[in-house]
Write a protein that holds these residues in place. Structure first.
Motif: not given
Length: 144
Positions: A85-100
């Motif tokens: 089936g499906s596996f899922l994980r979510q994380l809040n990265l905060g402000q100091g992350i280079d998401t690009a």
């Protein structure tokens, strides 16, 4: 053939099938900081790398993956403990992350996600100015 029977494991397996059959499974992971980036390692054995989907929406990182059941018609299962089936994980990265700059690789059943720290969030040294008699010391400019 030796058989091992653990009634508690069987109860857990049956409860999972009854109550959580349709919901996403949680993937075990490690997260640590290594210099100027974070490293997330998630265990996803038996997952087709093409089924892995990683999204960043604002500061929310979402990892989804799918493990499909092997279709084996005419077989009689003795035990079936590997979840599908499906596996899922979510994380809040905060402000100091280079998401690009986030990147990911999948090797030997482990998904590795590199999460770089943005330049403005990296530690830096602040130069201390020396003041003389309450006024900041300024080096005189030479004029000609």
């Amino acid at each position: 053939m030796a058989m091992f029977f653990d009634p508690f494991r069987e109860f857990d397996r049956m409860a999972e099938q009854l109550f959580d059959r349709q919901g996403p499974r949680l993937m075990p992971m490690d997260l640590y900081r290594d210099g100027d980036h974070y490293v997330l390692s998630a265990d996803l054995p038996g997952i087709d790398p093409g089924s892995v989907d990683i999204d960043v929406d604002g500061q929310l990182l979402t990892i989804r993956a799918e493990r499909t059941a092997r279709s084996a018609e005419g077989v009689k299962w003795i035990t079936r403990e590997r979840s599908t089936g499906s596996f899922l994980r979510q994380l809040n990265l905060g402000q100091g992350i280079d998401t690009a700059g986030i990147s990911a690789t999948y090797d030997n059943g482990v998904l590795s996600v590199l999460i770089p720290i943005s330049e403005k969030a990296k530690p830096r040294k602040i130069e201390v100015q020396r003041s003389v008699g309450g006024a900041q010391e300024v080096t005189p400019e030479l004029t000609a």
